[in-house]
Structure formats: structure tokens, C-alpha cells
Design a protein around this motif. Structure first.
Motif, PDB file in Angstrom:
ATOM      1  N   HIS A  26     -10.857  11.441  -3.327  1.00 33.91           N
ATOM      2  CA  HIS A  26     -11.520  11.470  -2.020  1.00 33.91           C
ATOM      3  C   HIS A  26     -11.244  10.181  -1.261  1.00 33.91           C
ATOM      4  N   ALA A  27     -10.016   9.656  -1.375  1.00 30.62           N
ATOM      5  CA  ALA A  27      -9.699   8.349  -0.802  1.00 30.62           C
ATOM      6  C   ALA A  27      -9.002   8.449   0.549  1.00 30.62           C
ATOM      7  N   ILE A  28      -8.835   9.673   1.111  1.00 30.41           N
ATOM      8  CA  ILE A  28      -8.174   9.846   2.403  1.00 30.41           C
ATOM      9  C   ILE A  28      -9.181  10.423   3.377  1.00 30.41           C
ATOM     10  N   ASP A  29      -9.353   9.736   4.496  1.00 31.94           N
ATOM     11  CA  ASP A  29     -10.360  10.191   5.446  1.00 31.94           C
ATOM     12  C   ASP A  29      -9.778  11.187   6.442  1.00 31.94           C
ATOM     13  N   SER A  30     -10.600  11.628   7.404  1.00 27.78           N
ATOM     14  CA  SER A  30     -10.190  12.657   8.358  1.00 27.78           C
ATOM     15  C   SER A  30      -9.095  12.176   9.297  1.00 27.78           C
ATOM     16  N   ALA A  31      -8.931  10.856   9.435  1.00 28.90           N
ATOM     17  CA  ALA A  31      -7.865  10.311  10.282  1.00 28.90           C
ATOM     18  C   ALA A  31      -6.602  10.021   9.487  1.00 28.90           C
ATOM     19  N   GLY A  32      -6.572  10.445   8.244  1.00 30.91           N
ATOM     20  CA  GLY A  32      -5.372  10.268   7.424  1.00 30.91           C
ATOM     21  C   GLY A  32      -5.229   8.896   6.806  1.00 30.91           C
ATOM     22  N   ARG A  33      -6.212   8.032   6.992  1.00 30.51           N
ATOM     23  CA  ARG A  33      -6.142   6.692   6.408  1.00 30.51           C
ATOM     24  C   ARG A  33      -6.495   6.732   4.921  1.00 30.51           C
ATOM     25  N   ILE A  34      -5.783   5.945   4.127  1.00 32.65           N
ATOM     26  CA  ILE A  34      -6.069   5.843   2.695  1.00 32.65           C
ATOM     27  C   ILE A  34      -7.015   4.663   2.465  1.00 32.65           C
ATOM     28  N   ASP A  35      -8.125   4.923   1.836  1.00 38.01           N
ATOM     29  CA  ASP A  35      -9.061   3.864   1.444  1.00 38.01           C
ATOM     30  C   ASP A  35      -8.543   3.260   0.139  1.00 38.01           C
ATOM     31  N   GLN A  36      -7.836   2.126   0.258  1.00 41.30           N
ATOM     32  CA  GLN A  36      -7.202   1.523  -0.916  1.00 41.30           C
ATOM     33  C   GLN A  36      -8.225   1.024  -1.931  1.00 41.30           C
ATOM     34  N   MET A  37      -9.476   0.830  -1.501  1.00 35.63           N
ATOM     35  CA  MET A  37     -10.511   0.403  -2.436  1.00 35.63           C
ATOM     36  C   MET A  37     -10.927   1.536  -3.366  1.00 35.63           C
ATOM     37  N   GLU A  38     -10.710   2.773  -2.922  1.00 33.60           N
ATOM     38  CA  GLU A  38     -11.100   3.925  -3.734  1.00 33.60           C
ATOM     39  C   GLU A  38      -9.899   4.623  -4.378  1.00 33.60           C
ATOM     40  N   CYS A  39      -8.695   4.344  -3.897  1.00 35.88           N
ATOM     41  CA  CYS A  39      -7.500   5.062  -4.357  1.00 35.88           C
ATOM     42  C   CYS A  39      -7.162   4.723  -5.804  1.00 35.88           C
ATOM     43  N   MET A  40      -6.884   5.752  -6.612  1.00 38.57           N
ATOM     44  CA  MET A  40      -6.495   5.587  -8.018  1.00 38.57           C
ATOM     45  C   MET A  40      -4.977   5.628  -8.203  1.00 38.57           C
ATOM     46  N   LEU A  41      -4.223   5.663  -7.090  1.00 37.95           N
ATOM     47  CA  LEU A  41      -2.759   5.639  -7.127  1.00 37.95           C
ATOM     48  C   LEU A  41      -2.182   6.751  -8.005  1.00 37.95           C
TER      49      LEU A  41
ATOM     50  N   GLY B  71       0.828  -1.198   0.000  1.00 39.40           N
ATOM     51  CA  GLY B  71       0.000   0.000   0.000  1.00 39.40           C
ATOM     52  C   GLY B  71       0.863   1.248   0.000  1.00 39.40           C
ATOM     53  N   LEU B  72       0.235   2.408   0.047  1.00 40.95           N
ATOM     54  CA  LEU B  72       0.968   3.671   0.099  1.00 40.95           C
ATOM     55  C   LEU B  72       1.400   3.963   1.540  1.00 40.95           C
ATOM     56  N   LYS B  73       2.448   4.746   1.666  1.00 39.61           N
ATOM     57  CA  LYS B  73       3.039   5.005   2.981  1.00 39.61           C
ATOM     58  C   LYS B  73       2.261   6.073   3.740  1.00 39.61           C
ATOM     59  N   ARG B  74       2.288   5.962   5.050  1.00 39.16           N
ATOM     60  CA  ARG B  74       1.682   6.946   5.944  1.00 39.16           C
ATOM     61  C   ARG B  74       2.636   7.243   7.100  1.00 39.16           C
ATOM     62  N   LYS B  75       2.478   8.413   7.692  1.00 36.69           N
ATOM     63  CA  LYS B  75       3.239   8.801   8.881  1.00 36.69           C
ATOM     64  C   LYS B  75       2.281   8.909  10.066  1.00 36.69           C
ATOM     65  N   ALA B  76       2.839   8.947  11.250  1.00 35.66           N
ATOM     66  CA  ALA B  76       2.009   9.121  12.439  1.00 35.66           C
ATOM     67  C   ALA B  76       1.262  10.443  12.396  1.00 35.66           C
ATOM     68  N   GLU B  77       1.919  11.496  11.854  1.00 34.71           N
ATOM     69  CA  GLU B  77       1.302  12.823  11.791  1.00 34.71           C
ATOM     70  C   GLU B  77       0.123  12.877  10.820  1.00 34.71           C
ATOM     71  N   CYS B  78       0.021  11.884   9.944  1.00 33.99           N
ATOM     72  CA  CYS B  78      -1.068  11.885   8.958  1.00 33.99           C
ATOM     73  C   CYS B  78      -2.441  11.777   9.629  1.00 33.99           C
ATOM     74  N   GLN B  79      -2.453  11.298  10.868  1.00 26.37           N
ATOM     75  CA  GLN B  79      -3.730  11.134  11.554  1.00 26.37           C
ATOM     76  C   GLN B  79      -4.405  12.472  11.857  1.00 26.37           C
ATOM     77  N   THR B  80      -3.598  13.500  12.002  1.00 25.90           N
ATOM     78  CA  THR B  80      -4.169  14.825  12.311  1.00 25.90           C
ATOM     79  C   THR B  80      -3.945  15.834  11.196  1.00 25.90           C
TER      80      THR B  80
END
Length: 733
Positions: free
Chosen positions: A656-671, A636-645
Motif C-alpha cells: 500500500h505504498a503508492i498513493d492515488s497520485a502515483g507517488r511511491i511512499d519510500q518510507m513504506e515501500c518494501m522494494l 528511489g524507484l522510477k516513475r512516469k508522468a502517466e503514473c499520476q493518473t
């Protein structure tokens, strides 16, 4: 919001209008119900429109010959009836499956000089014709055969005077269908022409057997091919369960080593003494719930379940051709519940050449439950060691899918290079995003724009290699009912594309295909870029995230509905699959469809000028089907701890594949990799920006950014420098 609701209502209305418009476009012969009289009865022309294919005839005979045909009669100047031609049904002669894995039932007329006078399709099950290609297109294609000789070398595409081939125009988007239909018409006309004496076949010398006289075990006979195993499972005839429907073994008995090994020497000699020079003996033994003798057999009748076929001719057996087989003497032979020796009494049958044993069964359609008569064939060819001089040289007709692959080798190579380039580019994404900045990303945007152009022009419009949800439905049904590689190999680009999609989805997720290579997705993306270049950037907006999160489930609902409907009726599922604009855009062409179709596509592309990939986000059932296994991708794509905020990536995510907690919805991500560019950009990623400013203020060096997306710490750099400067053990200070 009101405008959006109005727009969505317009979309729904256009889709429904498209479905209604598709009704008249459906081929009226799709899965037509043909009577048993037409298919197998003696009076073919009482049910079939024979005069349509033989207009000069005033009367037609009953079926005659093997394979069967009908004589077309007309009254001459002397008031006497004379034969002016022949009418025949393709399924009486050949049983070649098309793209649907079912034969196209075709009525053909041919005059006494071997010229085809007419062709008419009575029934087909081709989904590509149901899904948009009008019946008139098919009629136009088969109309090319009128006036052609039945023994002409007819090929799809350009003809070749040097080789004597005659070219025929294909149906765009239905290559497999027309190649199969070309074989059906050509072979049927030639085989009937040979049978009635219009065309002269090859003269075949009588077989001469080698003087071998061995005693072989059952396994040795099987291993060398002088005995052939012919199993047929219940599921192959549309019945539930994995048990054997019938399990047959058969072989040719005239060869001494084979006949004596199976029958024993006394029985073999008695059998050979009773046979005439042109007669051949074939044995069959079987187990299972079905009978190769046929439940309807009566004395004086025909064994209607079993035939021998060789080239154009079929040989059936009457009660006078049957002998009892009381036992098999070869050691290791299996037990059996049914057995027979059949005699082929014809000089036209030559056992030195390959032949087939054909079993005829009533196959139940898994959807409708209706039963159709189907041929199951097992090939047989005597081992070369039993024939003086070995087997004769025969040029076997090439499988349809092989011919298609060979004819498109250049396009296949270019197609594979496109796939390989895409996979290579994405596999190097870490290097590419590191070399890019949020406002300057040529190593990402330029290759992707190039791939979008190639995808639309080359993959979509030229190769017509747009994957579709209908292929997914076909695969589901093939896995459940009967898998045939030939069906999927018949379109090389779709076959290769799907292998690429399967691998890339499981490794990286759906985005490599959906975001980089899907022809219709690329068309939407190019529309967005054109809109930006035309000054529409200030109007280009995404739907509000809360609304998007509700609407994105529509495509999953469509996918599930199509899948469930397909198990009830594949025809209905094909019609509902018009929610995909792919066929109209790339395969059939908007100019060949009624106005609701091109207005529907126009609405999608119009929205695409103002918003990123609306169809992919909200309506595409194919994307939904790929998103589900993509959830279990390896990388998957990389994330940091700071991405949560931090919401920097989410604000710029066109999917629109990243939610308010910084998580990437890989089912919707077009890369698209925009978030990965920010991940390493010390002028865009807030944690990096903060660290950069602190270092600049303190006069500290800006170290490289590590794989975790942070500056390498100064302490680790200092430690590494000290370790490098320190003398190694054993060296003088």
C-alpha cells in the motif's frame, strides 16, 4: 470492519498480556540494589548469602587480602575451627563488563583444594536476560561451575582433551553474557587461589635494567611509553560536561634514564638509596576536579582512590608509602595541582611485566542517578630498551569480541555472502525486472523466496541475527553517554547486519532489509506464500487504503514512545519492546515463554496467511526507525508522468505504498519491484499497452523500451539508421 476492529483489539490485549507475563520472567537480580557494606565493607557475609556458595561453613571471617576474600570456617571433630574454603565477590577481583557494559556481580565459593563449591549472581544489568531469558536459565548456566577446579581451562562450547579445556553449555541467545561471566568466574577463582597458595603462579625473575643513563624530555618520555597519560572525562563518571574529571600522568621511577629525567640526579639517587631491593617507586601528577589521593584520606589510613594491579594482585598505598613530589625536571612537563611518589613494597610486584594503574571513582548512573564504585585502568609496561633481553614474552588474554569472531569465522563468511548476494541482486534490479513479466517473474520471485528461507532458517533461527529496536535504543544511549566499540563488536552478525542496514537504507531505502532480509518479515512473507499454495488466495486481501493510511502511523508512535521511555528507564523500554516478537521467535523460543507470547506471535502469523506483512506495516518500531532515514535515500524507484493518473501499480502494491497520485511512499515501500516489472511490461503498463497496440495496428516495429519506461521512438530509430547508412566525410558516395 467490525471484524477488523475486533482483531486489532485482540492484538492489543495479547500484547498487554505478554507484558504482564514478562514480569515474573524477569531476573530478580536485574539491577538489584547492593549495599556498600556488601560491595566494600569489611563484613561481606553479613550482607551476602555466603552460605549458599559455601554450605559446609558455619562461620565467615571479615574481608582480608588484596584482592579481598573471606575465609570460610567450620568446626572440626576436635571442636577446633578450621578453614574449609574461601568466599569472594567477583568485583573485588576483576572488573569485566558484559553485554550491558556493566559487570555481573557474582559471589563465588571455593574449597581449600581449589574446587568451586557454589556460584551465585547477585546483580546483573543484561538486557537479553531481562527481555525473555528466565533467571532459571542463568542459574542453570552458573550451576555448571560447581565441582570444577578454579584453575581449569573453562571454555564456552565443546571442550578439548588435547588442550585440557573443559566445555560449558552456553545460553542460547546470550553468547556475550556467558563468555563474560565465564571470564569473571574463572579469573576470580584462579586469582584468589593463587593468593591463598592453592595454585602456584609463574616464577618471575627480578628485573635487570640496561645501563642506559639518558636525559629525556617530557615528550620523549611520553612517546616511548615510560610516562603514560591517564585522562578521565566528566561524562565517563556520569557527570555532565566534557571537562576533565581528572587528568593524570604516571610512570616507573627505578629505571635510571626515567627517574633522573623526571626527578633530577640528586633527588633520584636519594630516592634509590632509601628503597629496599624489592621496592619500586611510581610517580603520579594530576590536574582536575578529582583527587587521586582521595578526599577521605586520614593519616594512618589508605589512599582509597588509587591502586596498582598486576595479574591477580592489587597493591594499595598507606601514608607510609607516600613521598612528596615537589617538581618534575623533564623539559616540557605540564603544570599540575597534585603530585606524589608512591612506593610498592612487595616482592610480588615485578615492573618488568605489565601492570595497571587503577583509579576508583563513584560513577553516577545517567538514568537513576545512583552512584556505584567503578575501576578505571591505564596499562603500563616499561619500554623494552630499559630491560636486559627486552620485555618478557607474554600471551595476553584475547579480547572477548575477538574470540567470538574467530570461533564463528565460517558462519561469518556465509553471512557476508548472503548480504553480498542480496546487494548484488538488488543492484541488478533493472535487468531483472526487464527480464520479468507481471504474470511471470522468476528472476525476482525465486531469488526472493530463497532469501526469505535463508533469512528465517539461517539468519533467524540458527545465527539469531534478528536486528531489534533495543539495539537502536542502545546506540542512542551510547552516542549520548559513552561509545564503546567492544560492546557492538561482541555480536559479529548483528554488527555486520547493522552496517549493511545503514548503508542500504541510505542508498536504496529500508526495503532491502525489511523486504528482502528481515527474518521475521521473511517469516510473514513465507506464511503468505504458503497460504496462497494452500488455496487461500481468494481470502488474501489488504486493508482498505484509507484505513491503512491511518494504521501505518501506529509503528511510528511505538518507536517514539520506546525512545522517550528509554531515557527515563531502559528497563521499562526493554519490557515495552516486547511489542517486537523477534526475541520470542528466534532468540528465546516460544517454548520458553508463557502462553500470551506464543498466542501473540500466532495471531501475527495467522493474519500473515491472509494479508501481506501486517506486523511490518502497522506495529514494527524497527521498521519505523529505519523508514525515517530511508526518506533521504540516494536512489528511489522510477516513475512516469502517466503514473499520476494511472492506478495499475497501486492496485497491485502489497505494501500500500503508492498513493492515488502515483507517488511511491519510500518510507513504506518494501522494494518488492512489482511496480518496476509493470514499468517495463508492454502487456501490463497502460501507457506501454496503448503504444504497443497503436504500433501493432499501424504495422510499426516494437522498439526496445528505454530507461524512462517508453518505447524508443520510431523517428529516433529511423534517424539512427540513416546516420549509419550515410557515407562518412571523405568517403566516395
Amino acid at each position: 470492519m467490525r471484524a477488523l476492529a475486533l482483531y486489532l483489539r485482540l492484538f492489543a490485549w495479547l500484547f498487554l498480556a505478554s507484558l504482564l507475563a514478562a514480569g515474573p520472567a524477569r531476573a530478580s537480580v536485574y539491577s538489584a540494589e547492593l549495599s556498600q557494606q556488601l560491595l566494600h565493607g569489611p563484613d561481606l557475609c553479613a550482607e551476602a548469602p555466603c552460605r549458599d556458595v559455601m554450605p559446609q561453613a558455619s562461620k565467615f571471617s571479615l574481608r582480608k587480602g588484596r584482592p579481598s576474600y573471606v575465609e570460610a570456617l567450620a568446626v572440626g571433630p576436635d571442636k577446633a575451627e578450621k578453614v574449609v574454603g574461601y568466599v569472594f565477590l567477583s568485583t573485588d577481583v576483576v572488573d569485566i563488563p558484559a553485554y550491558s557494559d556493566k559487570p555481573i556481580v557474582t559471589l563465588i565459593g571455593m574449597d581449600t583444594h581449589g574446587i568451586i563449591t557454589g556460584v551465585r549472581v547477585l546483580k546483573h544489568s543484561e538486557p537479553i536476560l531481562l527481555a525473555g531469558i528466565a533467571e532459571s536459565t542463568l542459574l542453570k548456566f552458573i550451576g555448571q561451575y560447581t565441582g570444577k577446579s578454579g584453575d581449569a581451562k573453562l571454555e564456552i562450547g565443546h571442550g578439548d582433551e588435547a588442550s585440557g579445556t573443559v566445555g560449558l553449555d552456553a545460553i542460547s541467545g546470550a553468547t556475550v553474557t556467558v563468555i563474560a561471566e565465564n571470564q569473571v568466574i574463572s579469573r576470580s577463582a584462579y586469582d584468589i587461589g593463587r593468593q591463598v597458595g592453592i595454585f602456584k603462579g609463574e616464577v618471575r625473575p627480578a628485573p635487570r635494567y640496561t645501563p642506559l643513563n639518558e636525559r629525556l624530555s617530557w615528550q620523549q618520555l611520553l612517546d616511548e611509553g615510560s610516562v603514560v597519560h591517564f585522562p578521565l572525562q566528566r561524562k565517563e563518571v556520569g557527570l555532565a560536561g566534557d571537562a576533565a574529571y581528572i587528568d593524570m600522568y604516571f610512570g616507573h621511577l627505578n629505571v635510571p634514564s626515567v627517574g633522573i629525567s623526571l626527578l633530577g640526579e640528586p633527588v633520584y639517587k636519594r630516592l634509590m638509596a632509601d628503597l629496599k631491593p624489592d621496592e619500586q617507586a611510581i610517580f603520579i601528577i594530576a590536574n582536575g576536579e578529582a583527587s587521586f589521593k582521595g578526599s577521605g584520606f586520614v593519616r594512618g589510613g589508605i589512599y582509597d582512590r588509587i591502586q596498582v594491579r598486576q595479574d591477580p594482585q592489587s597493591f594499595t598505598f598507606r601514608d607510609t608509602d607516600y613521598l612528596n613530589l615537589y617538581g618534575v625536571q623533564a623539559p616540557g612537563a605540564p603544570a599540575f595541582t597534585e603530585s606524589a611518589v608512591f612506593i610498592v613494597r612487595s616482592a610480588n610486584f615485578n615492573p618488568a611485566w605489565p601492570w595497571q594503574l587503577t583509579f576508583l571513582a563513584n560513577k553516577a548512573d545517567p538514568q537513576s542517578g545512583a552512584k556505584t564504585f567503578v575501576h578505571f585502568n591505564a596499562p603500563y609496561w616499561l619500554p623494552a630498551r630499559y630491560l636486559e633481553g627486552g620485555r618478557p614474552h607474554i600471551v595476553q588474554p584475547e579480547a572477548t569480541w575477538r574470540a567470538i569472531w574467530k570461533s564463528k569465522i565460517v558462519q561469518i563468511v556465509l553471512f557476508l555472502l548472503t548480504l553480498a548476494f542480496t546487494a548484488l541482486m538488488y543492484s541488478q534490479r533493472d535487468k531483472l525486472v526487464r527480464a520479468s513479466k507481471r504474470k511471470h517473474k522468476p528472476w525476482i520471485s525465486r531469488p526472493r523466496h530463497m532469501l526469505w528461507l535463508v533469512s528465517v532458517a539461517f539468519l533467524g533461527f540458527y545465527l539469531k541475527a534478528q536486528p531489534s529496536i533495543t539495539q537502536v535504543l542502545t546506540w542512542f544511549h551510547s552516542l549520548i553517554h559513552q561509545w564503546k566499540w567492544e560492546l557492538f563488536l561482541s555480536d559479529p552478525f548483528i554488527f555486520l547486519f547493522w552496517w549493511f542496514i545503514i548503508v542500504s537504507v541510505l542508498v536504496w531505502g529500508r526495503g532491502v532489509f525489511c523486504g528482502w532480509l528481515c527474518p521475521f518479515g521473511s517469516l510473514q512473507q513465507l506464511a503468505l506464500s504458503l497460504g496462497k499454495a494452500a488455496g487461500l488466495a481468494r481470502f488474501q486481501k489488504l486493508l482498505p487504503k484509507p484505513l491503512h493510511d491511518k494504521l501505518k502511523w501506529i509503528k511510528y508512535a511505538i518507536f517514539v514512545i520506546l525512545l522517550l521511555v528509554s531515557f527515563y528507564s531502559m528497563e521499562m523500554a526493554e519490557r515495552l519492546a516486547e511489542v517486537e516478537p523477534f526475541k520470542t521467535t528466534f532468540i528465546v523460543g516460544v517454548w520458553n515463554r508463557s502462553w500470551p507470547f506464543w498466542v501473540f506471535i500466532g495471531a501475527i502469523l495467522g493474519w500473515s496467511f491472509l494479508s501481506e506483512r501486517p506486523y511490518c506495516k502497522y506495529l514494527c518500531p524497527l521498521g519505523a526507525g529505519l523508514a525515517i532515514p530511508g526518506k533521504f535515500r540516494l536512489f528511489g524507484l522510477k516513475r512516469k508522468a502517466e503514473c499520476q493518473t494511472c492506478h495499475a501499480c497501486a492496485a497491485g502494491c502489497g505494501s500500500h505504498a503508492i498513493d492515488s497520485a502515483g507517488r511511491i511512499d519510500q518510507m513504506e515501500c518494501m522494494l518488492c519491484l512489482d511496480c518496476m516489472i509493470l514499468y517495463y511490461d508492454d502487456h501490463a503498463c497502460p501507457p506501454l499497452v496503448k503504444e504497443r497496440k497503436v504500433r501493432e495496428k499501424n504495422g510499426d516495429a516494437l522498439t526496445p523500451i528505454n530507461a524512462g519506461g517508453y518505447f524508443i521512438s520510431l523517428d529516433s530509430v529511423r534517424g539512427a539508421l540513416k546516420a549509419k547508412a550515410a557515407p562518412s566525410a571523405g568517403e566516395p558516395p
